[in-house]
Scaffold this motif. Structure first.
Motif, short mmCIF file in Angstrom:
data_model
loop_
_atom_site.label_atom_id
_atom_site.label_comp_id
_atom_site.label_asym_id
_atom_site.label_seq_id
_atom_site.Cartn_x
_atom_site.Cartn_y
_atom_site.Cartn_z
N GLU A 134 0.06 12.92 -10.35
CA GLU A 134 0.76 11.89 -11.11
C GLU A 134 2.21 11.72 -10.65
O GLU A 134 2.73 10.61 -10.53
N GLY A 135 2.90 12.80 -10.37
CA GLY A 135 4.31 12.74 -10.02
C GLY A 135 4.59 12.34 -8.59
O GLY A 135 5.76 12.26 -8.19
N TYR A 136 3.53 12.08 -7.81
CA TYR A 136 3.72 11.75 -6.40
C TYR A 136 3.75 10.24 -6.14
O TYR A 136 3.83 9.82 -4.99
N ASP A 137 3.70 9.45 -7.17
CA ASP A 137 3.72 7.99 -6.99
C ASP A 137 5.17 7.53 -6.88
O ASP A 137 5.87 7.38 -7.87
N PHE A 138 5.59 7.27 -5.64
CA PHE A 138 6.94 6.76 -5.41
C PHE A 138 6.90 5.30 -5.00
O PHE A 138 7.84 4.79 -4.38
N VAL A 139 5.80 4.63 -5.35
CA VAL A 139 5.67 3.20 -5.07
C VAL A 139 6.04 2.39 -6.30
O VAL A 139 6.98 1.59 -6.29
N PRO A 170 0.83 -1.21 0.00
CA PRO A 170 0.00 0.00 0.00
C PRO A 170 0.87 1.26 0.00
O PRO A 170 2.01 1.23 0.46
N MET A 171 0.32 2.32 -0.52
CA MET A 171 1.02 3.60 -0.50
C MET A 171 0.74 4.32 0.82
O MET A 171 -0.42 4.57 1.16
N TYR A 172 1.80 4.64 1.54
CA TYR A 172 1.71 5.46 2.75
C TYR A 172 2.56 6.70 2.56
O TYR A 172 3.77 6.61 2.38
N ASN A 173 1.91 7.87 2.57
CA ASN A 173 2.64 9.13 2.39
C ASN A 173 3.52 9.10 1.14
O ASN A 173 4.68 9.49 1.16
N PHE A 174 2.93 8.59 0.06
CA PHE A 174 3.52 8.56 -1.28
C PHE A 174 4.58 7.48 -1.48
O PHE A 174 5.16 7.38 -2.56
N GLY A 175 4.86 6.66 -0.47
CA GLY A 175 5.88 5.63 -0.61
C GLY A 175 5.42 4.30 -0.03
O GLY A 175 4.27 4.15 0.39
N ILE A 176 6.33 3.32 -0.02
CA ILE A 176 6.00 2.01 0.51
C ILE A 176 6.13 2.02 2.04
O ILE A 176 6.81 2.88 2.61
N PRO A 177 5.49 1.08 2.74
CA PRO A 177 5.65 0.98 4.19
C PRO A 177 7.12 0.72 4.55
O PRO A 177 7.85 0.03 3.84
N SER A 178 7.55 1.26 5.68
CA SER A 178 8.94 1.08 6.11
C SER A 178 9.26 -0.38 6.36
O SER A 178 10.41 -0.80 6.20
N THR A 179 8.25 -1.17 6.73
CA THR A 179 8.49 -2.59 6.98
C THR A 179 8.87 -3.31 5.69
O THR A 179 9.71 -4.22 5.70
N LEU A 180 8.26 -2.92 4.59
CA LEU A 180 8.60 -3.51 3.30
C LEU A 180 9.98 -3.05 2.85
O LEU A 180 10.76 -3.83 2.29
N LYS A 181 10.32 -1.80 3.11
CA LYS A 181 11.67 -1.31 2.80
C LYS A 181 12.71 -2.10 3.58
O LYS A 181 13.78 -2.44 3.06
N ALA A 182 12.42 -2.43 4.85
CA ALA A 182 13.36 -3.20 5.66
C ALA A 182 13.58 -4.59 5.06
O ALA A 182 14.71 -5.09 5.02
N TRP A 183 12.50 -5.20 4.57
CA TRP A 183 12.63 -6.52 3.94
C TRP A 183 13.48 -6.42 2.67
O TRP A 183 14.37 -7.23 2.44
N LEU A 184 13.23 -5.40 1.87
CA LEU A 184 13.99 -5.22 0.63
C LEU A 184 15.48 -4.99 0.94
O LEU A 184 16.35 -5.53 0.26
N ASP A 185 15.77 -4.19 1.97
CA ASP A 185 17.16 -3.95 2.33
C ASP A 185 17.87 -5.24 2.74
O ASP A 185 19.07 -5.40 2.51
N SER A 186 17.13 -6.17 3.32
CA SER A 186 17.72 -7.44 3.74
C SER A 186 17.97 -8.38 2.57
O SER A 186 18.98 -9.08 2.53
#
Length: 216
Positions: free
Chosen positions: A148-153, A96-112
């Motif tokens: 349109e330009g705010y989609d950072f997901v 889901p989009m939260y504040n124009f980006g992905i959830p921080s929990t998903l970012k943590a998984w990607l970083d791993s």
């Protein structure tokens, strides 16, 4: 026997979440069509992945024989996640989009799971794995819309999942999910409902296609 890696990251539970509802429909269809398959499920809200640390990060480019005990322990947690991704024949992610980006929990998984020389680089170990991302959002960020330009997901996940990890990426996008809750968006409810119905249809269709592919 194929393996589906299913990841949810929405903070709302069950049917209260648009992304969880659609990923659940995908998974149900996959399991109905591919009863002998395996599902690895990670709920990043109920069981969050730790954010990357110096030990976890540096261990990725340190020879195993030279790692400190702290690096070895941190990397072992990363490696479990990497192995789950590498074992998967298909990947399903609720983003889901939260504040124009992905959830921080998903970012943590990607970083791993992103590890240069293994899952990233010239020959990613995950190259070609089909991946479906359910990218729900409260408004609309489609071409021609005011934001349109705010989609950072989608652009970020394309860069990481497709261009870096080499996954064969597709998006399902239920949008305007705030319309039933926000009085100012009431006129948009029919568009939201159509988008939601289309998302469920796309999820079921793609799940059947992938299940049939691996059952062949």
């Amino acid at each position: 026997m194929a393996t589906l890696l299913h990841i949810d990251s929405a903070v709302l539970p069950g049917e209260a979440s648009s992304s969880r509802s659609v990923t659940a429909a995908f998974r149900r269809t996959w399991q109905e069509q591919h009863r002998r398959g395996t599902v690895i499920y990670r709920d990043l809200v109920a069981d969050p992945v730790p954010h990357i640390t110096a030990d976890a990060w540096s261990a990725g480019w340190t020879d195993p024989s030279e790692r400190t005990p702290e690096q070895s322990a941190a990397f072992a947690a990363r490696e479990r996640l990497i192995e789950e991704l590498e074992r998967a024949d298909a990947v399903l992610i609720g983003a889901p989009m939260y504040n124009f980006g992905i959830p921080s929990t998903l970012k943590a998984w990607l970083d791993s799971v992103l590890l240069l020389g293994r899952t990233a680089g010239e020959s990613p170990s995950t190259q070609g794995t089909p991946a479906v991302v359910v990218a729900s959002r409260g408004g609309s960020y489609a071409p021609g819309t005011p934001r349109e330009g705010y989609d950072f997901v989608q652009n970020y996940l394309t860069a990481v999942l497709a261009n870096t990890l080499g996954l064969n990426l597709e998006f399902i996008v239920p949008e305007l999910t705030m319309a039933p809750r926000n009085p100012a968006m009431t006129p948009l409810i029919p568009i939201y409902e159509a988008s939601r119905e289309r998302a469920f249809t796309d999820a079921v269709t793609r799940a059947k296609e992938l299940a049939e592919l691996f059952a062949a």
